[in-house]
Write a protein that holds these residues in place. Structure first.
Motif, PDB file in Angstrom:
ATOM      1  N   HIS A  96     -10.020   8.850 -11.502  1.00 19.43           N
ATOM      2  CA  HIS A  96     -11.384   8.893 -12.051  1.00 19.43           C
ATOM      3  C   HIS A  96     -12.175  10.048 -11.449  1.00 19.43           C
ATOM      4  N   ASP A  99      -6.605  -5.003 -14.288  1.00 22.12           N
ATOM      5  CA  ASP A  99      -7.749  -4.104 -14.134  1.00 22.12           C
ATOM      6  C   ASP A  99      -7.251  -2.668 -13.976  1.00 22.12           C
ATOM      7  N   LYS A 106      -7.317   0.985 -14.622  1.00 26.32           N
ATOM      8  CA  LYS A 106      -8.288   1.993 -15.065  1.00 26.32           C
ATOM      9  C   LYS A 106      -8.152   3.200 -14.158  1.00 26.32           C
ATOM     10  N   SER A 107      -8.788   4.289 -14.521  1.00 26.88           N
ATOM     11  CA  SER A 107      -8.617   5.538 -13.778  1.00 26.88           C
ATOM     12  C   SER A 107      -9.083   5.424 -12.328  1.00 26.88           C
ATOM     13  N   SER A 108     -10.047   4.574 -12.033  1.00 28.15           N
ATOM     14  CA  SER A 108     -10.501   4.432 -10.640  1.00 28.15           C
ATOM     15  C   SER A 108      -9.537   3.606  -9.796  1.00 28.15           C
TER      16      SER A 108
END
Length: 160
Positions: free
Chosen positions: A103, A149, A151-153
């Protein structure tokens, strides 16, 4: 995505504080039971109040998570190193990833794009590594781990 380090991903540190022996015994007991350690252990003391029941449930969930994380070992997953259980605080310790999150490279850096995203082959390597880590968790880990969960982060980058 982590590179292989000399750390095996197993638990290296022991908990400290007044709850340490109890957490250590529960963790040892859960690890000795094998892969199906996520059910609540009813052999312990019966809680006398809702707060005590919540505390036991939180401790059981923490011990179950530590037991599960200590068994997950793949080159594309960040390695679980240790944990700390001190008083009411619970901390999980993972391998350090020097380049932060995907992210950060997508949204927080000024142009030009950073090395993990600078070329299409680099982007494909990053996506393939993330997919291999997810495939391991869903298919080969015992019991299977469903992250829920992604996601990019939550995609961490090692040295490139």
């Amino acid at each position: 995505m982590g590179s292989r380090s000399p750390v095996s991903g197993r638990i290296h540190a022991e908990p400290t504080g007044p709850a340490a022996p109890r957490v250590q015994r529960r963790l040892s007991a859960l690890l000795s039971k094998g892969p199906n350690t996520t059910r609540r252990d009813t052999s312990g003391p019966s809680p006398s109040s809702a707060a005590a029941a919540r505390r036991i449930d939180h401790e059981t969930a923490f011990v179950s998570e530590v037991a599960l994380l200590s068994r997950v070992n793949h080159k594309n997953l960040v390695h679980f190193l240790s944990f700390c259980a001190d008083g009411g605080k619970r901390i999980l310790v993972y391998e350090f990833m020097p380049n932060g999150t995907h992210h950060k490279h997508l949204h927080k850096r000024p142009p030009p794009l950073s090395p993990p995203l600078a070329s299409w082959p680099a982007r494909l390597r990053l996506a393939f590594g993330a997919a291999c880590g997810i495939e391991y968790m869903h298919t080969y880990a015992v019991p299977p781990v469903i992250h829920r969960d992604i996601k990019s982060s939550n995609i961490l980058l090692d040295a490139f």
